[in-house]
Design an enzyme around this catalytic site. Sequence first.
Site, PDB file in Angstrom:
ATOM      1  N   SER A 199       0.797  -1.227   0.000  1.00 39.21           N
ATOM      2  CA  SER A 199       0.000   0.000   0.000  1.00 39.21           C
ATOM      3  C   SER A 199       0.830   1.279   0.000  1.00 39.21           C
ATOM      4  O   SER A 199       0.317   2.331  -0.349  1.00 39.21           O
ATOM      5  CB  SER A 199      -0.929  -0.003   1.203  1.00 39.21           C
ATOM      6  OG  SER A 199      -0.180   0.024   2.399  1.00 39.21           O
ATOM      7  N   HIS A 211      -5.648  -4.501  -1.349  1.00 35.08           N
ATOM      8  CA  HIS A 211      -5.547  -3.384  -2.292  1.00 35.08           C
ATOM      9  C   HIS A 211      -5.631  -3.865  -3.737  1.00 35.08           C
ATOM     10  O   HIS A 211      -5.038  -3.253  -4.635  1.00 35.08           O
ATOM     11  CB  HIS A 211      -4.241  -2.609  -2.066  1.00 35.08           C
ATOM     12  CG  HIS A 211      -4.270  -1.748  -0.842  1.00 35.08           C
ATOM     13  ND1 HIS A 211      -4.930  -0.546  -0.791  1.00 35.08           N
ATOM     14  CD2 HIS A 211      -3.767  -1.955   0.394  1.00 35.08           C
ATOM     15  CE1 HIS A 211      -4.810  -0.013   0.422  1.00 35.08           C
ATOM     16  NE2 HIS A 211      -4.109  -0.858   1.158  1.00 35.08           N
ATOM     17  N   LYS A 217     -12.512  -2.077   1.468  1.00 34.59           N
ATOM     18  CA  LYS A 217     -11.843  -1.152   0.544  1.00 34.59           C
ATOM     19  C   LYS A 217     -12.652  -1.086  -0.754  1.00 34.59           C
ATOM     20  O   LYS A 217     -13.741  -0.521  -0.752  1.00 34.59           O
ATOM     21  CB  LYS A 217     -10.387  -1.555   0.358  1.00 34.59           C
ATOM     22  CG  LYS A 217      -9.589  -1.259   1.642  1.00 34.59           C
ATOM     23  CD  LYS A 217      -8.124  -1.606   1.598  1.00 34.59           C
ATOM     24  CE  LYS A 217      -7.440  -1.134   2.879  1.00 34.59           C
ATOM     25  NZ  LYS A 217      -6.603  -2.171   3.490  1.00 34.59           N
TER      26      LYS A 217
HETATM   27  C1  LIG Z   1      -6.401  -2.649   4.899  1.00 33.60           C
HETATM   28  C2  LIG Z   1      -5.606  -3.886   4.967  1.00 33.60           C
HETATM   29  C3  LIG Z   1      -5.888  -4.902   5.875  1.00 33.60           C
HETATM   30  C4  LIG Z   1      -6.956  -4.763   6.920  1.00 33.60           C
HETATM   31  O1  LIG Z   1      -8.234  -4.809   6.355  1.00 33.60           O
HETATM   32  P1  LIG Z   1      -9.502  -4.659   7.313  1.00 33.60           P
HETATM   33  O2  LIG Z   1     -10.592  -5.416   6.638  1.00 33.60           O
HETATM   34  O3  LIG Z   1      -9.767  -3.194   7.407  1.00 33.60           O
HETATM   35  O4  LIG Z   1      -9.134  -5.241   8.623  1.00 33.60           O
HETATM   36  C5  LIG Z   1      -5.144  -6.059   5.818  1.00 33.60           C
HETATM   37  N1  LIG Z   1      -4.156  -6.223   4.912  1.00 33.60           N
HETATM   38  C6  LIG Z   1      -3.837  -5.250   4.028  1.00 33.60           C
HETATM   39  C7  LIG Z   1      -2.738  -5.463   3.040  1.00 33.60           C
HETATM   40  C8  LIG Z   1      -4.540  -4.043   4.023  1.00 33.60           C
HETATM   41  O5  LIG Z   1      -4.212  -3.085   3.170  1.00 33.60           O
END
Ligand SMILES: *Cc1c(COP(=O)(O)O)cnc(C)c1O
Length: 405
Positions: free
Chosen positions: A193, A221, A252
């Site tokens: 990210s 992502h 997301k």
């Molecule tokens: C955002 C993210 C998470 C966490 O996701 P949630 O559903 O908000 O707990 C886990 N791994 C990665 C790579 C992320 O970018």
Amino acid sequence: MPADLISHLKQELQGVREAGLFKSERIITTPQGATVRIAGQGTPTLQAPDGRELINLCANNYLGLSSHPRVIEAAHEALRTHGYGMSSVRFICGTQDVHKELEARLARFLGTEDAILYAAAFDANGGLFEPLFGEADAIISDELNHASIIDGVRLSKAQRWRYKHNDMADLERCLQEAASTRFKIVFSDGVFSMDGTVAQLDRMRALCDQYGALLGIDECHATGFMGTRGRGTHEHRGVFGKVDIITGTLGKALGGASGGFTAARREVVELLRQRSRPYLFSNTLMPAIAGASVAVLDLLEASTALRDKLEANTTWFRDAIVKAGFQIKPGTHPIVPIMVYDAVKAQALSARLLELGVYAVGFFYPVVPKGQARIRVQMSAVHEREHLERAVTAFAQAGQELGLL
Ligand SMILES: *Cc1c(COP(=O)(O)O)cnc(C)c1O
């Protein structure tokens, strides 16, 4: 509370502030969209400009589904038909038809046999390794993997190796060193990210095959827009159907509410249902989220229009911001790191952008390496060209004022 504990906590907080690491949260008063309004909150240097609309460049709302009318309607519908909450974990009385439907649909979308839902992707990763891998086994991780993967790996008794970020030679070294272990898994973010770096899954799959290892990825992502049908990094890298374990989020691109999942072979999912602690001991996903997520998958399977628009926006913006004189990390992902290098300047740029009506956040050490400060912006399918043009104009003006260009 004992006075010495309170003063200890105050000292800790002061330390965070003095290190320049204190995170203040700005308060948004609208749904997530191409633009948002924020309340007059925040640190003095980051004052919101009196409730004006800001072009939103920092949400993970890649496909604009956070406030899509069909998604909102599907959530309302599930709320009406399935109630507000389940008041139970899955194995007692917390499993509805809509949860099973979503699991089957996620598996189909991702090209796996089955899928299991969690309250968050953090839980999916936190509950993945301990049930599947023991002392005799090896977990091999990219050094920049997400915090939730790191925590999940810590909870297992497996032997651990870490390879240098995205470095295939170093991954091979780990696989060689782990040769005598029983089962091996290589686990990586599909997309990282901070830089928008895309894992080299084709090469990783080949190495895993050579050394008899499983391959697992965290697709938070990526799911919904990477690859020509938006299935994820595995599709993008030509290994759709060839990744053993996929974790991901509903928080997301897939609507942005909350919830996570692990998709894999039937036996893996079955064992997780029996032994994965965040699944066993935490409440069921809200039915409205499950219903809305099915509607999201309906939208994405019916048309690639949203991921196509996101791709077009990304290509246009990457090109325009470079033409405006900024340096970016090259790539194709809708995460666009605009490099400022200096942390103080990155903060000043972000503050000036806010005044100019653009909401974009600066990242600096320790979130990124020293001297690598940046503004990370994220494209969305809800952005119209006009939003992006205004954003580039604001970047150019702020950049000139601050002597960055
Ligand atoms: C955002 C993210 C998470 C966490 O996701 P949630 O559903 O908000 O707990 C886990 N791994 C990665 C790579 C992320 O970018």
